[in-house]
Design a protein around this motif. Structure first.
Motif, short mmCIF file in Angstrom:
data_model
loop_
_atom_site.label_atom_id
_atom_site.label_comp_id
_atom_site.label_asym_id
_atom_site.label_seq_id
_atom_site.Cartn_x
_atom_site.Cartn_y
_atom_site.Cartn_z
N LEU A 162 0.83 -1.21 0.00
CA LEU A 162 0.00 0.00 0.00
C LEU A 162 0.86 1.25 0.00
N GLN A 163 2.04 1.18 0.62
CA GLN A 163 2.94 2.33 0.58
C GLN A 163 3.42 2.58 -0.85
N GLN A 164 3.68 1.52 -1.57
CA GLN A 164 4.09 1.67 -2.96
C GLN A 164 2.98 2.29 -3.81
N LEU A 165 1.75 2.15 -3.34
CA LEU A 165 0.61 2.79 -4.01
C LEU A 165 0.33 4.18 -3.47
N GLY A 166 1.20 4.66 -2.58
CA GLY A 166 1.05 6.01 -2.06
C GLY A 166 0.77 6.10 -0.58
N GLY A 167 0.36 4.99 0.05
CA GLY A 167 0.08 5.02 1.47
C GLY A 167 -0.99 6.04 1.83
N TRP A 168 -0.69 6.87 2.82
CA TRP A 168 -1.66 7.87 3.27
C TRP A 168 -1.82 9.02 2.28
N LEU A 169 -1.05 9.05 1.20
CA LEU A 169 -1.21 10.09 0.18
C LEU A 169 -2.21 9.69 -0.89
N ASN A 170 -2.60 8.43 -0.93
CA ASN A 170 -3.56 7.94 -1.91
C ASN A 170 -4.96 8.03 -1.32
N ASN A 171 -5.85 8.74 -2.00
CA ASN A 171 -7.21 8.89 -1.48
C ASN A 171 -7.91 7.55 -1.27
N ASN A 172 -7.48 6.51 -1.99
CA ASN A 172 -8.10 5.20 -1.85
C ASN A 172 -7.82 4.55 -0.49
N ILE A 173 -6.88 5.13 0.27
CA ILE A 173 -6.59 4.57 1.59
C ILE A 173 -7.83 4.60 2.48
N VAL A 174 -8.74 5.51 2.21
CA VAL A 174 -9.97 5.58 3.00
C VAL A 174 -10.76 4.28 2.84
N ASP A 175 -10.88 3.82 1.59
CA ASP A 175 -11.58 2.56 1.34
C ASP A 175 -10.77 1.37 1.85
N TRP A 176 -9.46 1.38 1.59
CA TRP A 176 -8.62 0.26 2.01
C TRP A 176 -8.67 0.08 3.53
N PHE A 177 -8.56 1.19 4.24
CA PHE A 177 -8.57 1.12 5.70
C PHE A 177 -9.95 0.70 6.20
N GLY A 178 -10.99 1.20 5.55
CA GLY A 178 -12.34 0.80 5.93
C GLY A 178 -12.58 -0.68 5.74
N ASP A 179 -12.08 -1.23 4.63
CA ASP A 179 -12.23 -2.66 4.37
C ASP A 179 -11.47 -3.48 5.43
N TYR A 180 -10.25 -3.04 5.72
CA TYR A 180 -9.43 -3.71 6.73
C TYR A 180 -10.13 -3.70 8.09
N ALA A 181 -10.63 -2.53 8.48
CA ALA A 181 -11.32 -2.42 9.77
C ALA A 181 -12.54 -3.33 9.83
N GLU A 182 -13.33 -3.35 8.76
CA GLU A 182 -14.53 -4.18 8.76
C GLU A 182 -14.18 -5.66 8.92
N ALA A 183 -13.14 -6.09 8.21
CA ALA A 183 -12.74 -7.50 8.32
C ALA A 183 -12.28 -7.83 9.73
N VAL A 184 -11.57 -6.91 10.36
CA VAL A 184 -11.08 -7.13 11.73
C VAL A 184 -12.24 -7.18 12.72
N PHE A 185 -13.23 -6.31 12.53
CA PHE A 185 -14.39 -6.33 13.42
C PHE A 185 -15.12 -7.67 13.33
N VAL A 186 -15.18 -8.23 12.12
CA VAL A 186 -15.81 -9.54 11.94
C VAL A 186 -15.02 -10.62 12.67
N LEU A 187 -13.69 -10.54 12.55
CA LEU A 187 -12.83 -11.58 13.12
C LEU A 187 -12.81 -11.57 14.65
N PHE A 188 -12.73 -10.37 15.24
CA PHE A 188 -12.44 -10.27 16.68
C PHE A 188 -13.47 -9.48 17.49
N GLY A 189 -14.41 -8.86 16.83
CA GLY A 189 -15.32 -7.95 17.52
C GLY A 189 -16.26 -8.60 18.50
N ASP A 190 -16.41 -9.93 18.42
CA ASP A 190 -17.27 -10.61 19.39
C ASP A 190 -16.67 -10.60 20.79
#
Length: 520
Positions: A162-190
């Motif tokens: 993701l850093q090679q794609l720009g990291g926090w400078l790439n506007n798509n990081i908002v979606d990438w981080f959101g997807d990551y967070a959602e998957a983590v909530f599914v895995l451990f949020g219980d």
């Protein structure tokens, strides 16, 4: 009170610097208390972060993060030419870590997830079962021992892809981080009821993108740091809203951001504005959009960067504007104010300051802020100058949050002291006592504080300082392949604070008695 980066109630407190410089131990009355009671409902814990302790950098399917990649290509990034390849080896020694937490008697353990240990492609198309198993085992071990997990989604270790794609400078990081967070909530949020989205945005954006202190070390001050700031705030807000809308109804947890807040005190009455600017440019730029009454960046920052940008001949401000919809999306997107605090500084602005920054013809975060700061040598205790001792600043930052951000609940997620090793760490004990007492002063004055976290549970890889700086309640022997952990005096003292719910300034532990835990 006055909002939007102007003078507020917190700065109307009496200036204590003059006598604090010569006799810090009496500042704010920190030597007057022989014993103080802690609130019964105040949560007490300890913290670490994934890259700093886990090791196993390429084990069981984990892929590279930015520190793995950068340090392997620049072996002497850290002052001691070390890395986090093994670190404290917590990937394999997590049961000992939990045992240490039981010895201390903590209510919770704050740790972070390694994005690339869970998702080796950086996206959620492939889940690494070994990574999931590791965190499941850690979480279950904590809960079995009546210790609540407080889990940070992002503590600086961006996937290298993701850093090679720009990291926090790439506007798509908002979606990438959101997807990551959602998957983590599914895995451990219980089982996880406390979530931290991002740790220390200033350090990420200013040290890593605006300067070369942290990886990725882009060193694009006054440009990349501001782009990072906007994208990070939006990504944090995305994770918050994903949890709030999709998971909170069933999981019933708490989610918030953690902001590093160094307190800047004016050198004298003529430098109140300089100190205000310092606080706003350091951490207000992240806190204000979330916690202020109307949201958005502090007005002083927007005006200052826009003016400097026009002078530099740019068609628009280097600080990317937040649209009305974005302001609304970010505003209120944190259940608590996660607060990391280590020290304070004296801020000033004089003729030499103006002359110095006027020589900057290009983009510069420091020139935009236009202040200078220092830490008086009288504040130094111990060998390290990383964490100078000024506990009155802790009270002032808590007062600021109380007065300016409507007394939002505060979770102190890091507070600690750097040393150069040794088990009899009296300076760390002094530090913890002073800062916990300062926190209790703030509580007495009305601050709503729900938790306090010691940084850190054990010695770890301290980024550019490597293993030279030690923050651990437990000393780790990095020269021993088994990485043994040994409690320091501060661990005994912290255990007694937790056990008795009392801050006793005169308690002296018997370190000849092993630090053990009560049976459940």
């Amino acid at each position: 009170m006055v909002m939007d980066g102007h003078i507020n109630a917190a700065f109307n407190l009496p200036i204590t610097v003059a006598f604090c410089l010569t006799l810090v131990v009496v500042c704010g009355g920190y030597s007057r208390h022989g014993s103080r009671r802690l609130p019964d409902d105040l949560l007490l814990g300890a913290a670490t972060a994934s890259y700093q302790i886990e090791g196993a950098w390429d084990a069981d399917g984990k892929s590279e993060n930015i520190f793995d990649y950068a340090i392997h290509n620049q072996p002497c990034y850290a002052i001691d030419c070390s890395n986090g390849d093994v670190a404290a080896n917590s990937y394999y020694l997590y049961k000992r870590d939990v045992e240490m937490l039981r010895e201390l008697g903590v209510n919770f353990y704050r740790f972070s997830l390694s994005w690339t240990r869970l998702f080796p492609t950086s996206f959620t198309d492939k889940i690494n079962k070994a990574g999931v198993e590791y965190y499941n085992n850690l979480i279950d071990e904590l809960l079995k021992n009546n210790i609540q997990p407080v889990v940070t989604l992002f503590h600086w270790d961006m996937p290298q892809k993701l850093q090679q794609l720009g990291g926090w400078l790439n506007n798509n990081i908002v979606d990438w981080f959101g997807d990551y967070a959602e998957a983590v909530f599914v895995l451990f949020g219980d089982r996880v009821k406390y979530w931290i989205t991002v740790n220390e945005p200033f350090q990420i954006c200013e040290f890593g993108y605006g300067n070369a202190i942290l990886i990725p070390a882009l060193n694009l001050t006054g440009e990349a740091d501001y782009i990072c700031t906007k994208n990070l705030l939006l990504a944090h807000a995305r994770a918050y809203h994903v949890y709030d809308e999709l998971f909170r109804p069933k999981q019933d947890g708490i989610i918030f951001i953690t902001i590093s807040t160094e307190w800047f005190e004016p050198a004298d009455n003529s430098n109140i504005e300089a100190a205000n600017d310092a606080n706003q440019f350091w951490w207000g730029i992240y806190a204000h959009p979330i916690f202020s009454k109307h949201g958005d960046y502090p007005r002083i920052i927007k005006e200052r960067v826009a003016l400097k940008s026009r002078v530099q001949g740019l068609p628009r401000s280097r600080l990317p504007e937040l649209s009305p919809d974005e302001i609304k999306y970010i505003h209120g997107s944190s259940d608590l104010f996660g607060l990391n605090h280590y020290s304070s500084a004296i801020a000033y602005r004089n003729a030499s300051t103006y002359y110095y920054y006027s020589s900057f013809t290009g983009p510069s975060h420091d020139a935009d802020a236009g202040y200078m700061s220092y830490k008086p040598p009288e504040w130094k205790i111990g060998e390290s100058d990383r964490t100078m001792y000024a506990p009155w600043g802790f009270s002032k930052i808590l007062a600021y949050i109380r007065n300016v951000y409507n007394n939002v609940p505060v979770f102190i997620t890091e507070n600690g002291f750097a040393s150069h090793g040794g088990l009899v760490d009296d300076d760390r004990v002094t530090y913890y006592r002073g800062y916990i007492s300062a926190m209790l002063d703030a509580i007495d004055e009305g601050s709503y504080i729900i938790g306090y976290t010691a940084w850190s549970l054990m010695d770890n890889f301290e980024w550019w300082n490597g293993y030279r700086e030690n923050y651990g309640l437990y000393e780790v022997d990095f020269n021993d392949t088994s990485r043994p952990r040994t409690p320091r005096k501060s661990a005994y003292v912290y255990k007694e604070i937790i056990r008795t719910r009392t801050l006793d300034m005169n308690y002296e532990p018997d370190m000849s008695i092993p630090l053990t835990f009560d049976l459940l």
